[in-house]
Write a protein that holds these residues in place. Structure first.
Motif, PDB file in Angstrom:
ATOM      1  N   LEU A  58       0.861  -1.181   0.000  1.00 28.95           N
ATOM      2  CA  LEU A  58       0.000   0.000   0.000  1.00 28.95           C
ATOM      3  C   LEU A  58       0.895   1.227   0.000  1.00 28.95           C
ATOM      4  CD1 LEU A  58      -2.908   1.226   0.493  1.00 28.95           C
ATOM      5  CD2 LEU A  58      -2.286   1.198   2.911  1.00 28.95           C
ATOM      6  N   THR A  59       0.668   2.127  -0.934  1.00 26.76           N
ATOM      7  CA  THR A  59       1.423   3.374  -1.003  1.00 26.76           C
ATOM      8  C   THR A  59       0.463   4.531  -0.763  1.00 26.76           C
ATOM      9  OG1 THR A  59       2.934   2.400  -2.615  1.00 26.76           O
ATOM     10  CG2 THR A  59       2.959   4.806  -2.421  1.00 26.76           C
ATOM     11  N   VAL A  60       0.822   5.400   0.180  1.00 25.06           N
ATOM     12  CA  VAL A  60       0.021   6.595   0.485  1.00 25.06           C
ATOM     13  C   VAL A  60       0.914   7.825   0.401  1.00 25.06           C
ATOM     14  CG1 VAL A  60      -1.603   5.339   1.965  1.00 25.06           C
ATOM     15  CG2 VAL A  60       0.398   6.393   2.989  1.00 25.06           C
ATOM     16  N   ASP A  61       0.294   8.988   0.166  1.00 26.43           N
ATOM     17  CA  ASP A  61       1.067  10.225   0.117  1.00 26.43           C
ATOM     18  C   ASP A  61       1.265  10.773   1.526  1.00 26.43           C
ATOM     19  OD1 ASP A  61      -1.315  11.543   0.811  1.00 26.43           O
ATOM     20  OD2 ASP A  61      -1.658  12.310  -1.208  1.00 26.43           O
ATOM     21  N   ASP A  62       1.868  11.935   1.634  1.00 25.91           N
ATOM     22  CA  ASP A  62       2.158  12.514   2.948  1.00 25.91           C
ATOM     23  C   ASP A  62       0.907  12.894   3.733  1.00 25.91           C
ATOM     24  OD1 ASP A  62       4.876  12.181   2.628  1.00 25.91           O
ATOM     25  OD2 ASP A  62       5.177  14.180   1.784  1.00 25.91           O
ATOM     26  N   GLN A  63      -0.241  13.027   3.049  1.00 26.58           N
ATOM     27  CA  GLN A  63      -1.510  13.299   3.718  1.00 26.58           C
ATOM     28  C   GLN A  63      -2.280  11.990   3.971  1.00 26.58           C
ATOM     29  OE1 GLN A  63      -0.582  15.283   0.872  1.00 26.58           O
ATOM     30  NE2 GLN A  63       0.339  16.591   2.423  1.00 26.58           N
ATOM     31  N   LEU A  64      -1.589  10.852   3.763  1.00 26.66           N
ATOM     32  CA  LEU A  64      -2.125   9.503   3.963  1.00 26.66           C
ATOM     33  C   LEU A  64      -3.257   9.148   3.005  1.00 26.66           C
ATOM     34  CD1 LEU A  64      -2.000   9.259   7.848  1.00 26.66           C
ATOM     35  CD2 LEU A  64      -0.262   8.591   6.173  1.00 26.66           C
ATOM     36  N   ARG A  65      -3.264   9.769   1.838  1.00 27.06           N
ATOM     37  CA  ARG A  65      -4.239   9.426   0.792  1.00 27.06           C
ATOM     38  C   ARG A  65      -3.685   8.281  -0.045  1.00 27.06           C
ATOM     39  NH1 ARG A  65      -5.099  15.594  -0.483  1.00 27.06           N
ATOM     40  NH2 ARG A  65      -2.999  15.187  -1.217  1.00 27.06           N
ATOM     41  N   LEU A  66      -4.545   7.333  -0.330  1.00 20.33           N
ATOM     42  CA  LEU A  66      -4.169   6.163  -1.107  1.00 20.33           C
ATOM     43  C   LEU A  66      -3.626   6.558  -2.482  1.00 20.33           C
ATOM     44  CD1 LEU A  66      -4.299   3.024  -1.440  1.00 20.33           C
ATOM     45  CD2 LEU A  66      -6.544   3.385  -2.427  1.00 20.33           C
ATOM     46  N   GLN A  67      -2.452   6.061  -2.795  1.00 19.59           N
ATOM     47  CA  GLN A  67      -1.855   6.269  -4.115  1.00 19.59           C
ATOM     48  C   GLN A  67      -1.923   4.994  -4.946  1.00 19.59           C
ATOM     49  OE1 GLN A  67      -0.687   9.430  -5.202  1.00 19.59           O
ATOM     50  NE2 GLN A  67      -1.907   9.819  -3.384  1.00 19.59           N
ATOM     51  N   SER A  68      -1.630   3.853  -4.301  1.00 15.19           N
ATOM     52  CA  SER A  68      -1.701   2.582  -5.028  1.00 15.19           C
ATOM     53  C   SER A  68      -1.785   1.421  -4.041  1.00 15.19           C
ATOM     54  CB  SER A  68      -0.497   2.396  -5.960  1.00 15.19           C
ATOM     55  OG  SER A  68       0.688   2.262  -5.210  1.00 15.19           O
ATOM     56  N   LEU A  69      -2.336   0.320  -4.552  1.00 13.83           N
ATOM     57  CA  LEU A  69      -2.365  -0.937  -3.825  1.00 13.83           C
ATOM     58  C   LEU A  69      -1.971  -2.002  -4.820  1.00 13.83           C
ATOM     59  CD1 LEU A  69      -3.015  -2.535  -1.238  1.00 13.83           C
ATOM     60  CD2 LEU A  69      -5.320  -2.822  -2.144  1.00 13.83           C
ATOM     61  N   GLU A  70      -0.822  -2.622  -4.579  1.00 12.76           N
ATOM     62  CA  GLU A  70      -0.280  -3.605  -5.516  1.00 12.76           C
ATOM     63  C   GLU A  70      -0.172  -4.972  -4.847  1.00 12.76           C
ATOM     64  OE1 GLU A  70       3.280  -1.691  -7.660  1.00 12.76           O
ATOM     65  OE2 GLU A  70       3.036  -0.643  -5.740  1.00 12.76           O
ATOM     66  N   ARG A  71      -0.515  -6.012  -5.580  1.00 16.23           N
ATOM     67  CA  ARG A  71      -0.290  -7.366  -5.091  1.00 16.23           C
ATOM     68  C   ARG A  71       1.158  -7.718  -5.422  1.00 16.23           C
ATOM     69  NH1 ARG A  71      -4.133 -11.792  -4.863  1.00 16.23           N
ATOM     70  NH2 ARG A  71      -5.348 -10.597  -6.336  1.00 16.23           N
ATOM     71  N   MET A  72       1.913  -8.102  -4.402  1.00 17.91           N
ATOM     72  CA  MET A  72       3.318  -8.437  -4.595  1.00 17.91           C
ATOM     73  C   MET A  72       3.501  -9.929  -4.882  1.00 17.91           C
ATOM     74  SD  MET A  72       4.347  -5.433  -4.296  1.00 17.91           S
ATOM     75  CE  MET A  72       6.084  -5.718  -4.498  1.00 17.91           C
ATOM     76  N   SER A  73       2.643 -10.751  -4.291  1.00 16.49           N
ATOM     77  CA  SER A  73       2.672 -12.184  -4.549  1.00 16.49           C
ATOM     78  C   SER A  73       1.337 -12.795  -4.141  1.00 16.49           C
ATOM     79  CB  SER A  73       3.812 -12.868  -3.785  1.00 16.49           C
ATOM     80  OG  SER A  73       3.584 -12.797  -2.399  1.00 16.49           O
ATOM     81  N   THR A  74       1.050 -13.960  -4.668  1.00 16.73           N
ATOM     82  CA  THR A  74      -0.180 -14.655  -4.284  1.00 16.73           C
ATOM     83  C   THR A  74       0.130 -15.660  -3.195  1.00 16.73           C
ATOM     84  OG1 THR A  74       0.174 -16.319  -5.983  1.00 16.73           O
ATOM     85  CG2 THR A  74      -1.195 -14.420  -6.575  1.00 16.73           C
ATOM     86  N   GLY A  75      -0.893 -16.046  -2.503  1.00 17.16           N
ATOM     87  CA  GLY A  75      -0.748 -17.069  -1.470  1.00 17.16           C
ATOM     88  C   GLY A  75      -0.081 -16.628  -0.212  1.00 17.16           C
TER      89      GLY A  75
END
Length: 75
Positions: A58-75
Motif C-alpha cells: 500500500l502506497t500513500v502520500d504525505d496526507q495519507l491518501r491512497l496512491q496505489s495498492l499492488e499485489r506483490m505475490s499470491t498465497g
C-alpha cells in the motif's frame, strides 16, 4: 510517500460484504508494525474466485491518501 506491506487472506464469502458496501474499509497489520486502513474498493482488481489472498504493498502520500495498492505475490 509511505509504503506498507501486509498479507491478506479474505475468503470470497467474507469479501462479498465489502463488495456489497456493508463494510467500507479494510484494516490490516503491516509488516512495518502499523495498522493500515484503506477503502475496500481498492481491492476489487485483486479479487479472484477464492477471494483476496496474497502479499500487498500500500502506497500513500504525505496526507495519507491512497496512491496505489499492488499485489506483490499470491498465497
Amino acid at each position: 510517500m509511505h509504503r506498507y506491506h501486509f498479507r491478506l487472506d479474505i475468503p470470497r464469502d467474507e469479501f462479498l460484504r465489502y463488495y456489497s458496501g456493508s463494510a467500507a474499509s479494510v484494516v490490516a497489520w503491516s509488516q512495518e508494525g502499523r495498522t493500515v486502513r484503506f477503502p475496500a474498493s481498492a481491492l476489487r482488481p485483486h479479487v479472484t474466485h477464492d477471494g483476496v489472498r496474497g502479499r500487498f504493498r500500500l502506497t500513500v502520500d504525505d496526507q495519507l491518501r491512497l496512491q496505489s495498492l499492488e499485489r506483490m505475490s499470491t498465497g
